[in-house]
Scaffold this active site. Structure first.
Site, short mmCIF file in Angstrom:
data_model
loop_
_atom_site.label_atom_id
_atom_site.label_comp_id
_atom_site.label_asym_id
_atom_site.label_seq_id
_atom_site.Cartn_x
_atom_site.Cartn_y
_atom_site.Cartn_z
N LYS A 1 0.75 -1.29 0.17
CA LYS A 1 -0.18 0.06 -0.15
C LYS A 1 0.85 1.27 -0.15
O LYS A 1 0.47 1.94 -0.80
CB LYS A 1 -1.00 0.13 1.27
CG LYS A 1 -1.85 -1.27 1.35
CD LYS A 1 -2.85 -0.96 2.59
CE LYS A 1 -1.90 -0.96 3.85
NZ LYS A 1 -1.22 -2.06 4.34
N SER B 1 -7.07 -1.07 6.91
CA SER B 1 -8.71 -0.97 6.96
C SER B 1 -9.15 -2.23 6.57
O SER B 1 -9.93 -2.43 5.50
CB SER B 1 -9.16 0.43 6.01
OG SER B 1 -8.22 0.05 4.75
#
Ligand SMILES: Nc1ncnc2c1ncn2[C@@H]1O[C@H](COP(=O)(O)OS(=O)(=O)O)[C@@H](OP(=O)(O)O)[C@H]1O
Ligand SMILES: Nc1ncnc2c1ncn2[C@@H]1O[C@H](COP(=O)(O)OP(=O)(O)O)[C@@H](O)[C@H]1O
Length: 201
Positions: free
Chosen positions: A41, A109
């Site tokens: 990410k 998340s």
């Protein structure tokens, strides 16, 4: 936590989001990266930000590791704390997108409900969910911070993918194979932003 106070009234402002977008030459939006720890990410968000920034796009990168040193320093990794982490980051990202920035966020998340909460905070086409889909065994082999090793040794609990859940997105705007080259993946993201008319490079 205190709920919304009915005595606090929303104040409309004269300068609109459209005014800001017109001046900046691109729209505000949130590119929301989600994936396991070590999936890529931060690396990808950084690569995309570099490309966009060099082309004159006003960007900002919100990264889990960094935000947890400040805004969210009081939060840990229980489900409730992760939820509050994502709520705060979602609100900050929304403010930044309203200010006209192209915001990139890099947070695990892990829960669908929280990602959905952020999606609903933003206008339909302002939230772009990018699933960095890297198999657990690959993330674990990368293990740049040695956290998987600690989690397997029982020195770290509630670790995503080991003893805490990761709920993969069902309909992300972009589903990336996290084992591909970073340059190829960042090109895919930039292409999507163009197709969605968020940038016009
Ligand atoms: N228990 C546990 N589970 C997962 N991750 C952990 C944990 N403890 C520390 N870390 C480190 O914190 C980074 C994840 O923070 P996030 O804010 O992205 O997590 S979350 O979205 O609230 O789940 C994550 O960073 P990334 O590897 O960049 O994803 C880890 O380095
Ligand atoms: N597409 C990729 N191919 C190979 N290695 C990668 C790729 N993306 C990231 N990495 C490497 O994997 C490790 C974890 O990447 P990182 O961006 O920190 O992941 P995350 O932010 O999801 O935890 C780093 O060592 C990084 O250099």
């Amino acid at each position: 936590m205190a709920e919304h106070d009915e005595n606090v009234v929303w104040h409309p402002h004269s300068i609109t989001r459209e005014d800001r977008q017109q001046r900046q030459g691109h729209r505000g939006a949130v590119v929301w990266f989600t994936g396991l720890s070590g999936s890529g990410k931060s690396t990808l968000a950084d690569a995309v930000e570099q490309q966009l920034f060099q082309q004159g796009v006003n960007t900002f990168l919100l990264d889990g590791d960094n935000v947890r040193h400040g805004l969210c320093r009081d939060l840990g990794f229980s489900d409730a704390d992760r939820k509050e982490n994502i709520r705060r980051v979602g609100e900050v990202a929304k403010l930044m997108a309203d200010a006209g920035l192209l915001v990139l966020t890099a947070f695990i998340s892990p829960h669908r409900s929280e990602r959905q909460m952020v999606r609903e905070l933003l206008d339909g086409d302002q939230f772009i969910e990018v699933f960095v889909d890297t198999p657990l065994h690959v993330c674990e082999a990368r293990d740049p911070k040695g956290l998987y090793r600690k989690a397997r040794a029982g020195e770290l609990t509630n670790f995503t993918g080991i003893d805490a859940v990761y709920e993969a997105p069902e309909q992300p705007e972009l589903h990336l194979d996290g084992e591909q080259f970073v340059t190829k993946l960042s090109d895919e993201i930039i292409d999507l932003l163009r197709r969605k008319d968020i940038i016009d490079l």
